[in-house]
Motif scaffolding. Sequence first.
Motif, PDB file in Angstrom:
ATOM      1  N   MET A 123      20.171 -33.375  14.592  1.00  0.00           N
ATOM      2  CA  MET A 123      19.977 -32.822  13.257  1.00  0.00           C
ATOM      3  C   MET A 123      18.913 -33.603  12.491  1.00  0.00           C
ATOM      4  SD  MET A 123      22.627 -32.562  10.085  1.00  0.00           S
ATOM      5  CE  MET A 123      21.931 -32.387   8.437  1.00  0.00           C
TER       6      MET A 123
ATOM      7  N   LYS B  36      15.504 -32.692  13.911  1.00  0.00           N
ATOM      8  CA  LYS B  36      15.059 -31.348  13.582  1.00  0.00           C
ATOM      9  C   LYS B  36      14.772 -31.178  12.085  1.00  0.00           C
ATOM     10  CE  LYS B  36      14.829 -28.484  16.202  1.00  0.00           C
ATOM     11  NZ  LYS B  36      13.714 -28.090  17.101  1.00  0.00           N
ATOM     12  N   CYS B  37      15.385 -32.011  11.257  1.00  0.00           N
ATOM     13  CA  CYS B  37      15.191 -31.904   9.804  1.00  0.00           C
ATOM     14  C   CYS B  37      14.188 -32.923   9.280  1.00  0.00           C
ATOM     15  CB  CYS B  37      16.529 -32.082   9.091  1.00  0.00           C
ATOM     16  SG  CYS B  37      17.730 -30.785   9.424  1.00  0.00           S
TER      17      CYS B  37
ATOM     18  N   ALA C 184      11.851 -31.558   6.672  1.00  0.00           N
ATOM     19  CA  ALA C 184      12.468 -30.755   5.609  1.00  0.00           C
ATOM     20  C   ALA C 184      12.043 -31.245   4.234  1.00  0.00           C
ATOM     21  CB  ALA C 184      13.991 -30.784   5.746  1.00  0.00           C
TER      22      ALA C 184
ATOM     23  N   ILE D  50      14.928 -26.592   5.640  1.00  0.00           N
ATOM     24  CA  ILE D  50      15.518 -26.981   6.919  1.00  0.00           C
ATOM     25  C   ILE D  50      15.070 -26.027   8.020  1.00  0.00           C
ATOM     26  CG2 ILE D  50      17.704 -27.199   8.167  1.00  0.00           C
ATOM     27  CD1 ILE D  50      18.964 -28.146   5.544  1.00  0.00           C
ATOM     28  N   ARG D  51      15.014 -24.743   7.707  1.00  0.00           N
ATOM     29  CA  ARG D  51      14.583 -23.759   8.712  1.00  0.00           C
ATOM     30  C   ARG D  51      13.129 -23.971   9.101  1.00  0.00           C
ATOM     31  NH1 ARG D  51      12.678 -18.526   9.402  1.00  0.00           N
ATOM     32  NH2 ARG D  51      12.092 -18.295   7.216  1.00  0.00           N
TER      33      ARG D  51
ATOM     34  N   SER E 236      11.442 -26.824   8.891  1.00  0.00           N
ATOM     35  CA  SER E 236      11.386 -28.068   9.669  1.00  0.00           C
ATOM     36  C   SER E 236      11.896 -27.848  11.081  1.00  0.00           C
ATOM     37  CB  SER E 236      12.223 -29.150   8.972  1.00  0.00           C
ATOM     38  OG  SER E 236      12.256 -30.327   9.737  1.00  0.00           O
ATOM     39  N   TRP E 237      12.922 -27.041  11.225  1.00  0.00           N
ATOM     40  CA  TRP E 237      13.486 -26.767  12.559  1.00  0.00           C
ATOM     41  C   TRP E 237      12.432 -26.112  13.446  1.00  0.00           C
ATOM     42  CZ3 TRP E 237      18.692 -28.233  12.961  1.00  0.00           C
ATOM     43  CH2 TRP E 237      19.269 -28.040  14.207  1.00  0.00           C
ATOM     44  N   ALA E 238      11.694 -25.162  12.874  1.00  0.00           N
ATOM     45  CA  ALA E 238      10.650 -24.491  13.647  1.00  0.00           C
ATOM     46  C   ALA E 238       9.490 -25.434  13.955  1.00  0.00           C
ATOM     47  CB  ALA E 238      10.144 -23.261  12.883  1.00  0.00           C
TER      48      ALA E 238
ATOM     49  N   THR F 173       9.523 -28.762  14.282  1.00  0.00           N
ATOM     50  CA  THR F 173       9.856 -29.784  15.277  1.00  0.00           C
ATOM     51  C   THR F 173       9.972 -29.194  16.676  1.00  0.00           C
ATOM     52  OG1 THR F 173      12.183 -29.491  14.637  1.00  0.00           O
ATOM     53  CG2 THR F 173      11.002 -31.352  13.681  1.00  0.00           C
ATOM     54  N   THR F 174      10.105 -27.884  16.764  1.00  0.00           N
ATOM     55  CA  THR F 174      10.107 -27.251  18.085  1.00  0.00           C
ATOM     56  C   THR F 174       8.718 -27.314  18.714  1.00  0.00           C
ATOM     57  OG1 THR F 174      11.898 -25.761  17.451  1.00  0.00           O
ATOM     58  CG2 THR F 174      10.552 -25.115  19.344  1.00  0.00           C
TER      59      THR F 174
ATOM     60  N   ARG G 132       7.546 -31.396  18.776  1.00  0.00           N
ATOM     61  CA  ARG G 132       8.614 -32.325  19.134  1.00  0.00           C
ATOM     62  C   ARG G 132       8.091 -33.580  19.811  1.00  0.00           C
ATOM     63  NH1 ARG G 132       9.195 -27.756  22.258  1.00  0.00           N
ATOM     64  NH2 ARG G 132       8.918 -27.969  24.516  1.00  0.00           N
TER      65      ARG G 132
END
Length: 295
Positions: A195, A198-199, A202, A217-218, A220-222, A224-225, A228
Motif C-alpha cells: 500500500m 502504491k500510494c 498520492a 490514491i487511484r 498514484s496506483w496507476a 506506480t504500475t 514501479r
Amino acid sequence: MTAGEERPPSVSAGPRGLPIRRRSETDGCGCLDCRNVDATATRRSLLDTVAWSWRLCRTHPSILVLGAVLVALGTLVDVLGVRYLPVPVADVLEIAVAGGFFIGVRIYVATLTARELTGDTVSPWLWCRRAVGRALVLVVVLIGLLGALSALSTLLSVALMGVLVLTALQPTTPYGYMLVFAVSVGLLLLPVGIMLFKCWFAMEACILGRYGPLESIRVSWAMTTSYRWKLARLLSLFTVAIGLSYVGRLVAPGSGPLAALFPAVQSLAGALAELSAVVWFAVSAHLYVQSVVEG
C-alpha cells in the motif's frame, strides 16, 4: 535551447502549468509545448533527477531553511520535551512538528518543483495554502486505510491461531509459535508495504493535480504500475541514504574524549538524515510530473 541542454532550475516563465493532471484531464492541448515542459525533463534518469533536485534546493534556499527549522524544532522536542513537558504535550508537539515537515515541506517542495518544470508563475505560498486542506484529508484517509489493513491482519492472525488449535499442529510448540509469528508478520507487513509503495505519489497527485483523496490514491496506483522499477530504485537510494546517516548510532565509543561528544554527533547525523528528505520530496514531485506529462 537545444534538446540536450539542461534548463537551470531558476527558469520560471511561460503559461500557467498548475494544476498538473493527466493529459486527458487537461484543459486544451496537453502536449509538452503547451504545458511549457522542456523535453529534457521527461528524459532525465533517476540519478539526473536526484542531481536536478539538489540544484533546486540550492537555488531556493528557503527549502533548506524551512526544513532545517522544523528539524531543529523536532530535535528540541525530542531532547527537552520529555524532560520539561508533560508526556501528552510532548507527544502532541512531536506529531505537529513531524506533520509540518512531512506535509508542509513536501507541499512547498512539490510546488516549487512543478513551477520550475512547467514555467508556472503562481505564488508557491498561495498554492501551498490551497493544498494544505486536501493534503490533511489525504493523510487521514491513508491512516484509515493503514488502520483497516492492521485490523484485518489481526483478525487473520487470530483465525490462524484458531486453525492451529483445531489441528494437530499446536501453536504452543516452538514450530507452531514460529509459524504463527512469521505468518502474522507477513500478513501485516506485506499489505502495508504494498500500500505504501502504491500510494507513494498520492501526495503529489493531491498537491499538484488537485485531485481528491481517493482519486489521488487511484492516480498514484496507476503511476506506480508503469513506474514501479524507477520508484523501487528511488526507494532503494532513499533507504541507503537514510541508513548511512544513521549508521553511527550502531557504534558507540566505550570511553575517551569522543564519548562525551558522541550523543551530539548522533543527533546531528539524525537531523541531517531528516533534512535530506527535502531532496527526495523534489525527486518524487519530478517523477510525478514526468509520469503525468508522458501519460
